[in-house]
Structures are given as C-alpha cells and as structure tokens.
Write a protein that holds these residues in place. Sequence first.
Motif, mmCIF file in Angstrom:
data_model
loop_
_atom_site.group_PDB
_atom_site.id
_atom_site.type_symbol
_atom_site.label_atom_id
_atom_site.label_comp_id
_atom_site.label_asym_id
_atom_site.label_seq_id
_atom_site.Cartn_x
_atom_site.Cartn_y
_atom_site.Cartn_z
ATOM 1 N N VAL A 47 0.739 -1.235 0.201
ATOM 2 C CA VAL A 47 -0.013 -0.101 0.036
ATOM 3 C C VAL A 47 0.874 1.259 0.050
ATOM 4 C CG1 VAL A 47 -1.959 1.400 1.319
ATOM 5 C CG2 VAL A 47 -1.758 -1.081 1.183
ATOM 6 N N GLU A 48 0.478 2.124 -0.883
ATOM 7 C CA GLU A 48 1.411 3.531 -1.227
ATOM 8 C C GLU A 48 0.789 4.304 -0.270
ATOM 9 O OE1 GLU A 48 1.733 4.308 -5.158
ATOM 10 O OE2 GLU A 48 3.058 2.444 -5.601
ATOM 11 N N TYR A 49 1.798 5.547 0.047
ATOM 12 C CA TYR A 49 1.269 6.668 0.754
ATOM 13 C C TYR A 49 0.058 7.317 0.402
ATOM 14 C CZ TYR A 49 1.650 11.253 3.085
ATOM 15 O OH TYR A 49 1.407 12.218 4.030
ATOM 16 N N GLU A 50 -1.044 7.289 1.369
ATOM 17 C CA GLU A 50 -2.224 7.988 1.255
ATOM 18 C C GLU A 50 -3.263 7.202 0.099
ATOM 19 O OE1 GLU A 50 -2.280 12.193 0.568
ATOM 20 O OE2 GLU A 50 -1.392 12.668 2.519
ATOM 21 N N GLU A 51 -2.843 5.803 0.064
ATOM 22 C CA GLU A 51 -3.671 5.142 -0.650
ATOM 23 C C GLU A 51 -4.287 3.896 0.171
ATOM 24 O OE1 GLU A 51 -2.527 2.485 -4.660
ATOM 25 O OE2 GLU A 51 -1.402 2.009 -2.918
ATOM 26 N N SER A 52 -5.663 3.477 0.045
ATOM 27 C CA SER A 52 -6.249 2.581 0.683
ATOM 28 C C SER A 52 -5.758 1.317 0.204
ATOM 29 C CB SER A 52 -7.819 2.930 0.605
ATOM 30 O OG SER A 52 -8.107 1.927 -0.446
ATOM 31 N N PRO A 53 -6.144 0.248 1.208
ATOM 32 C CA PRO A 53 -5.707 -1.041 0.834
ATOM 33 C C PRO A 53 -6.337 -1.620 -0.252
ATOM 34 C CG PRO A 53 -5.968 -0.834 3.405
ATOM 35 C CD PRO A 53 -6.157 0.614 2.703
ATOM 36 N N LEU A 54 -7.727 -1.353 -0.469
ATOM 37 C CA LEU A 54 -8.369 -1.625 -1.594
ATOM 38 C C LEU A 54 -7.879 -1.149 -2.621
ATOM 39 C CD1 LEU A 54 -12.408 -2.117 -0.513
ATOM 40 C CD2 LEU A 54 -10.757 -3.992 -1.042
ATOM 41 N N GLU A 55 -7.647 0.153 -2.807
ATOM 42 C CA GLU A 55 -7.131 0.699 -4.016
ATOM 43 C C GLU A 55 -5.747 0.236 -4.289
ATOM 44 O OE1 GLU A 55 -8.541 5.259 -3.534
ATOM 45 O OE2 GLU A 55 -6.756 4.731 -2.283
ATOM 46 N N ALA A 56 -4.935 -0.293 -3.427
ATOM 47 C CA ALA A 56 -3.635 -0.612 -3.511
ATOM 48 C C ALA A 56 -3.805 -2.119 -4.365
ATOM 49 C CB ALA A 56 -2.922 -0.823 -2.273
ATOM 50 N N LEU A 57 -4.769 -3.010 -3.696
ATOM 51 C CA LEU A 57 -4.982 -4.350 -4.358
ATOM 52 C C LEU A 57 -5.252 -4.005 -5.688
ATOM 53 C CD1 LEU A 57 -5.258 -7.429 -3.310
ATOM 54 C CD2 LEU A 57 -7.648 -6.712 -3.170
ATOM 55 N N ILE A 58 -6.423 -3.359 -5.977
ATOM 56 C CA ILE A 58 -6.786 -2.972 -7.174
ATOM 57 C C ILE A 58 -5.465 -2.614 -8.259
ATOM 58 C CG2 ILE A 58 -8.257 -1.846 -8.847
ATOM 59 C CD1 ILE A 58 -10.370 -1.890 -6.373
ATOM 60 N N ARG A 59 -5.247 -1.735 -7.749
ATOM 61 C CA ARG A 59 -3.957 -1.198 -8.582
ATOM 62 C C ARG A 59 -2.568 -2.204 -8.883
ATOM 63 N NH1 ARG A 59 0.899 -0.076 -6.804
ATOM 64 N NH2 ARG A 59 0.298 0.140 -4.808
ATOM 65 N N GLU A 60 -2.249 -3.014 -7.658
ATOM 66 C CA GLU A 60 -1.233 -4.103 -8.058
ATOM 67 C C GLU A 60 -1.503 -5.186 -8.812
ATOM 68 O OE1 GLU A 60 1.859 -4.293 -6.805
ATOM 69 O OE2 GLU A 60 2.136 -2.493 -5.552
ATOM 70 N N VAL A 61 -3.055 -5.571 -8.634
ATOM 71 C CA VAL A 61 -3.161 -6.616 -9.449
ATOM 72 C C VAL A 61 -3.250 -6.121 -11.046
ATOM 73 C CG1 VAL A 61 -5.036 -8.351 -10.141
ATOM 74 C CG2 VAL A 61 -4.532 -7.958 -7.576
ATOM 75 N N GLN A 62 -3.593 -4.896 -11.090
ATOM 76 C CA GLN A 62 -3.673 -4.295 -12.698
ATOM 77 C C GLN A 62 -2.177 -4.108 -12.982
ATOM 78 O OE1 GLN A 62 -6.297 -3.401 -14.511
ATOM 79 N NE2 GLN A 62 -4.853 -2.901 -16.141
ATOM 80 N N ASP A 63 -1.200 -3.722 -12.254
ATOM 81 C CA ASP A 63 0.052 -3.629 -12.658
ATOM 82 C C ASP A 63 0.887 -4.737 -12.841
ATOM 83 O OD1 ASP A 63 -0.391 -0.807 -12.336
ATOM 84 O OD2 ASP A 63 0.827 -0.859 -10.343
ATOM 85 N N GLU A 64 0.360 -5.762 -12.326
ATOM 86 C CA GLU A 64 1.133 -7.000 -12.248
ATOM 87 C C GLU A 64 0.523 -8.108 -13.467
ATOM 88 O OE1 GLU A 64 2.066 -7.864 -7.711
ATOM 89 O OE2 GLU A 64 0.440 -8.898 -8.487
#
Length: 163
Positions: A47-64
């Motif tokens: 999880v990045e700075y000022e990012e919610s865990p759900l936002e991070a999960l969605i972003r990370e799976v999209q990035d990967e």
Amino acid sequence: MYKDDKEYYESLPRKRIGVAALIFYKKMLLIIQPGYSSSWILPGGTVEYEESPLEALIREVQDELSLKIVPKDLIAVDYVANTDVKGEYLQLLFSTEDLTEEQAQSIEAKFYEVKSYRFMDFDEALPLLAPNIARRLQSLQDHPGEILYLENGKQNPIALLNL
C-alpha cells in the motif's frame, strides 16, 4: 514532552501494509512468481502513501497482470514480525469475485513485475508458495468462513479466546 500533536504523531513508528488477493478461476487459485524472487506468492503488493488497501489491491493486480479484479471481503489480517529483509508489516488478505473466462484469458504478466503465473488446485499450490503465505492459507483452510487475525501466518492464541 512533545510541543504539539504533529510532533507526537511524527514520532510514532510506521509499519508497512501489504495486500494480497485470493483469485480463483474454475476453482483453481491464481499464484504468481514475482520478478524479484524465485518464490511463488499471491497477487498483490504494498500500500502506497495515502492509498487505501483496496485501492492498492486493485492497482497492484492491474500492474502485475493487466487484470481488473472485484474485491469482495477482507478474510485475514496477518502481523508479520521482523525476521528477514522485509522487516515487520501487516498483510491484508482479500477474497475476490471468481474470474470469468474472458478475464482469465486476458491476463498479461508484466515481466518486470511477474516472471510467471499459474492456476493451481489450492492444496497443490500450498507447497509452492512462500512459507509465510502457505501458513496463512493453511490457517484459512483450518477456519473456513471466519475472518482471521494471524501472526506470522498462524492464528494467535488470544484470538481463540471467546471474549
């Protein structure tokens, strides 16, 4: 003594938060081999700075994997002690909606993020996964339908108390 709230809160320790997803397609678990390791893990990341865990999960799976997932429920919180180069952190594990045929076929592993990915039977995936992740998933298997608090992948004895 602290001169104000800001100074006090800046003095407090900081922990990293990681997120991971249980993603299934035709009852098979999606696991990945990240570009930085020979271990197999679950899709997710930090999880990045000022990012919610759900936002991070969605972003990370999209990035990967170039995959848009639909998270459903938080299923485990795991405190991981400082035992290696990763340091201590909290790992949040989420369930997701099962993938459709179209989603499964659209996966594109980005080599700088993910060397490889595969769908496997849950029990067959456990020995391939990094030990802390395998312990976490085994704990989930031992307590189906529960939201778990874990420490280093194992259920904490205090969590077993019926308070």
